[in-house]
Design a protein around this motif. Structure first.
Motif, PDB file in Angstrom:
ATOM      1  N   THR A  20       0.847  -1.191   0.000  1.00 60.92           N
ATOM      2  CA  THR A  20       0.000   0.000   0.000  1.00 60.92           C
ATOM      3  C   THR A  20       0.883   1.241   0.000  1.00 60.92           C
ATOM      4  N   TYR A  21       0.581   2.159  -0.855  1.00 57.95           N
ATOM      5  CA  TYR A  21       1.353   3.401  -0.916  1.00 57.95           C
ATOM      6  C   TYR A  21       0.426   4.561  -0.597  1.00 57.95           C
ATOM      7  N   PHE A  22       0.948   5.478   0.104  1.00 62.25           N
ATOM      8  CA  PHE A  22       0.122   6.514   0.684  1.00 62.25           C
ATOM      9  C   PHE A  22       0.491   7.881   0.108  1.00 62.25           C
ATOM     10  N   ILE A  23      -0.452   8.470  -0.632  1.00 59.44           N
ATOM     11  CA  ILE A  23      -0.236   9.820  -1.162  1.00 59.44           C
ATOM     12  C   ILE A  23      -1.469  10.640  -0.801  1.00 59.44           C
ATOM     13  N   THR A  24      -1.267  11.774  -0.173  1.00 59.84           N
ATOM     14  CA  THR A  24      -2.432  12.579   0.246  1.00 59.84           C
ATOM     15  C   THR A  24      -2.997  13.344  -0.945  1.00 59.84           C
ATOM     16  N   PRO A  25      -4.281  13.696  -0.880  1.00 55.96           N
ATOM     17  CA  PRO A  25      -4.848  14.564  -1.917  1.00 55.96           C
ATOM     18  C   PRO A  25      -4.269  15.974  -1.801  1.00 55.96           C
ATOM     19  N   SER A  26      -4.683  16.840  -2.700  1.00 59.20           N
ATOM     20  CA  SER A  26      -4.101  18.181  -2.699  1.00 59.20           C
ATOM     21  C   SER A  26      -5.109  19.178  -3.275  1.00 59.20           C
ATOM     22  N   ILE A  27      -4.773  20.440  -3.179  1.00 59.28           N
ATOM     23  CA  ILE A  27      -5.627  21.471  -3.798  1.00 59.28           C
ATOM     24  C   ILE A  27      -4.837  22.208  -4.876  1.00 59.28           C
ATOM     25  N   ASP A  28      -5.605  22.759  -5.813  1.00 59.61           N
ATOM     26  CA  ASP A  28      -5.011  23.564  -6.879  1.00 59.61           C
ATOM     27  C   ASP A  28      -5.150  25.032  -6.479  1.00 59.61           C
ATOM     28  N   PRO A  29      -4.037  25.709  -6.198  1.00 53.59           N
ATOM     29  CA  PRO A  29      -4.137  27.087  -5.709  1.00 53.59           C
ATOM     30  C   PRO A  29      -4.663  28.064  -6.769  1.00 53.59           C
ATOM     31  N   LEU A  30      -4.692  27.611  -8.030  1.00 56.70           N
ATOM     32  CA  LEU A  30      -5.161  28.515  -9.092  1.00 56.70           C
ATOM     33  C   LEU A  30      -6.607  28.228  -9.502  1.00 56.70           C
ATOM     34  N   SER A  31      -7.246  27.276  -8.839  1.00 55.55           N
ATOM     35  CA  SER A  31      -8.649  26.981  -9.178  1.00 55.55           C
ATOM     36  C   SER A  31      -9.544  28.076  -8.593  1.00 55.55           C
ATOM     37  N   PRO A  32     -10.747  28.261  -9.152  1.00 55.31           N
ATOM     38  CA  PRO A  32     -11.638  29.335  -8.639  1.00 55.31           C
ATOM     39  C   PRO A  32     -11.866  29.231  -7.136  1.00 55.31           C
ATOM     40  N   LYS A  33     -11.827  28.021  -6.571  1.00 55.55           N
ATOM     41  CA  LYS A  33     -12.072  27.882  -5.135  1.00 55.55           C
ATOM     42  C   LYS A  33     -10.920  28.406  -4.295  1.00 55.55           C
ATOM     43  N   ASN A  34      -9.760  28.550  -4.905  1.00 54.82           N
ATOM     44  CA  ASN A  34      -8.585  28.903  -4.097  1.00 54.82           C
ATOM     45  C   ASN A  34      -7.825  30.144  -4.554  1.00 54.82           C
ATOM     46  N   VAL A  35      -8.203  30.706  -5.706  1.00 55.45           N
ATOM     47  CA  VAL A  35      -7.458  31.896  -6.172  1.00 55.45           C
ATOM     48  C   VAL A  35      -7.609  33.032  -5.161  1.00 55.45           C
ATOM     49  N   PRO A  36      -6.611  33.934  -5.111  1.00 60.74           N
ATOM     50  CA  PRO A  36      -6.759  35.090  -4.222  1.00 60.74           C
ATOM     51  C   PRO A  36      -7.964  35.931  -4.628  1.00 60.74           C
ATOM     52  N   LEU A  37      -8.640  36.508  -3.642  1.00 58.66           N
ATOM     53  CA  LEU A  37      -9.786  37.388  -3.923  1.00 58.66           C
ATOM     54  C   LEU A  37      -9.549  38.699  -3.179  1.00 58.66           C
ATOM     55  N   ASP A  38     -10.041  39.810  -3.766  1.00 57.42           N
ATOM     56  CA  ASP A  38      -9.833  41.067  -3.043  1.00 57.42           C
ATOM     57  C   ASP A  38     -10.912  41.246  -1.966  1.00 57.42           C
ATOM     58  N   GLU A  39     -10.547  42.030  -0.976  1.00 59.44           N
ATOM     59  CA  GLU A  39     -11.372  42.249   0.213  1.00 59.44           C
ATOM     60  C   GLU A  39     -12.796  42.665  -0.153  1.00 59.44           C
ATOM     61  N   ASN A  40     -12.888  43.578  -1.141  1.00 58.84           N
ATOM     62  CA  ASN A  40     -14.200  44.088  -1.532  1.00 58.84           C
ATOM     63  C   ASN A  40     -15.093  43.004  -2.126  1.00 58.84           C
ATOM     64  N   GLY A  41     -14.492  42.164  -2.955  1.00 58.13           N
ATOM     65  CA  GLY A  41     -15.229  41.057  -3.571  1.00 58.13           C
ATOM     66  C   GLY A  41     -15.727  40.078  -2.505  1.00 58.13           C
ATOM     67  N   ILE A  42     -14.889  39.831  -1.511  1.00 55.47           N
ATOM     68  CA  ILE A  42     -15.270  38.908  -0.427  1.00 55.47           C
ATOM     69  C   ILE A  42     -16.488  39.486   0.306  1.00 55.47           C
ATOM     70  N   LYS A  43     -16.403  40.777   0.644  1.00 57.16           N
ATOM     71  CA  LYS A  43     -17.512  41.403   1.387  1.00 57.16           C
ATOM     72  C   LYS A  43     -18.795  41.378   0.566  1.00 57.16           C
ATOM     73  N   LYS A  44     -18.660  41.714  -0.721  1.00 56.70           N
ATOM     74  CA  LYS A  44     -19.874  41.756  -1.567  1.00 56.70           C
ATOM     75  C   LYS A  44     -20.548  40.395  -1.613  1.00 56.70           C
ATOM     76  N   THR A  45     -19.746  39.336  -1.695  1.00 59.25           N
ATOM     77  CA  THR A  45     -20.325  37.983  -1.715  1.00 59.25           C
ATOM     78  C   THR A  45     -21.073  37.715  -0.417  1.00 59.25           C
ATOM     79  N   LEU A  46     -20.466  38.081   0.713  1.00 56.57           N
ATOM     80  CA  LEU A  46     -21.117  37.811   2.001  1.00 56.57           C
ATOM     81  C   LEU A  46     -22.373  38.665   2.168  1.00 56.57           C
ATOM     82  N   TRP A  47     -22.308  39.915   1.708  1.00 54.01           N
ATOM     83  CA  TRP A  47     -23.488  40.793   1.815  1.00 54.01           C
ATOM     84  C   TRP A  47     -24.662  40.229   1.022  1.00 54.01           C
ATOM     85  N   LYS A  48     -24.317  39.617  -0.138  1.00 47.69           N
ATOM     86  CA  LYS A  48     -25.366  39.019  -0.991  1.00 47.69           C
ATOM     87  C   LYS A  48     -26.222  38.039  -0.197  1.00 47.69           C
TER      88      LYS A  48
END
Ligand code: UDP
Length: 231
Positions: free
Chosen positions: A1-29
């Motif tokens: 058995t070989y063990f390799i953990t999963p991973s995330i893609d830092p450039l996918s929409p779920k993980n790309v950097p977002l600006d503060e204003n965009g984050i707030k607007k999403t939460l306000w929605k």
């Protein structure tokens, strides 16, 4: 058995950097107040993810932080009666509390929204009772969030207790750690930085690719060691 953990893609929409204003607007929605504390768990409505325990922990936190808000974000499938049943249970536990937000893909919560919700949170929870790996933990750590997670499964590989979050085994412990982090934002910030570093070292997709390549090279060389951890 070989063990390799999963991973995330830092450039996918779920993980790309977002600006503060965009984050707030999403939460306000979604009528979330970005001036008050926000704690979040992103996960399916499933007993192992313990959304009921999360609500109970939130209620204990609310005694100390009356303005705290809880976001439970889940992806709902129309052909999954089990998760709808558990959603109903969760909604009943939430009751009339307007500071609890039960969000899902049906309200337009897609990858970018999950990204914004995780980034806009003060503390991220993954209070699982059983877990596979727990990619939501990886995603939150990458976004420099201290994570309070169940002491189970792959969460243990990701959270170094007291360094980038806390491992917890009960509702009370979960609430206590969240309160501690909300009371000490600088500590939470430093833990977030530690968490991102951990993900950078171990759980990004390039590291996973490298692990596969190392494994293939070892197989080809015939030098595979059953104990080898390629991650
Ligand atoms: N997820 C999502 N939207 C939601 C709920 C979950 O995109 O409303 C994603 C989450 O960001 C993560 C994955 O689904 O990438 C869940 O993976 P995890 O390993 O945490 O749990 P699983 O559901 O596989 O047990």
């Amino acid at each position: 058995t070989y063990f390799i953990t999963p991973s995330i893609d830092p450039l996918s929409p779920k993980n790309v950097p977002l600006d503060e204003n965009g984050i707030k607007k999403t939460l306000w929605k979604y009528k979330i107040d970005t001036d008050d504390p926000i704690i979040t768990q992103v996960s399916r409505y499933d007993p192992w993810k313990d959304p009921l325990g999360v609500i109970d922990a939130y209620r204990l936190v609310k005694k100390e932080f009356p303005k705290v808000q809880l976001i439970l974000a889940a992806s709902m499938a129309t052909d999954d009666p089990e998760s709808w049943h558990y959603y109903e249970k969760t909604a009943r536990r939430a009751g009339e509390d307007e500071d609890i937000f039960l969000l899902s893909n049906l309200q337009g919560v897609g990858n970018l929204e999950i990204n914004a919700i995780q980034r806009g949170s003060d503390v991220v929870l993954q209070k699982s009772l059983q877990e596979g790996f727990g990619l939501t933990v990886t995603e939150a750590l990458w976004k420099e969030k201290a994570v309070v997670g169940g002491n189970v499964g792959g969460i243990i590989l990701q959270i170094d207790d007291g360094l980038n979050g806390y491992l917890v085994s009960s509702v009370e412990e979960c609430a206590e750690k969240v309160i501690h982090l909300l009371k000490h934002p600088e500590l939470a910030h430093q833990m977030g930085i530690n968490g991102r570093e951990k993900v950078r070292e171990k759980f990004l997709c390039l590291t996973e690719l490298e692990a596969y390549l190392r494994m293939l090279i070892a197989i080809q060389a015939g030098s595979i060691d059953a104990e080898t951890n390629f991650s």
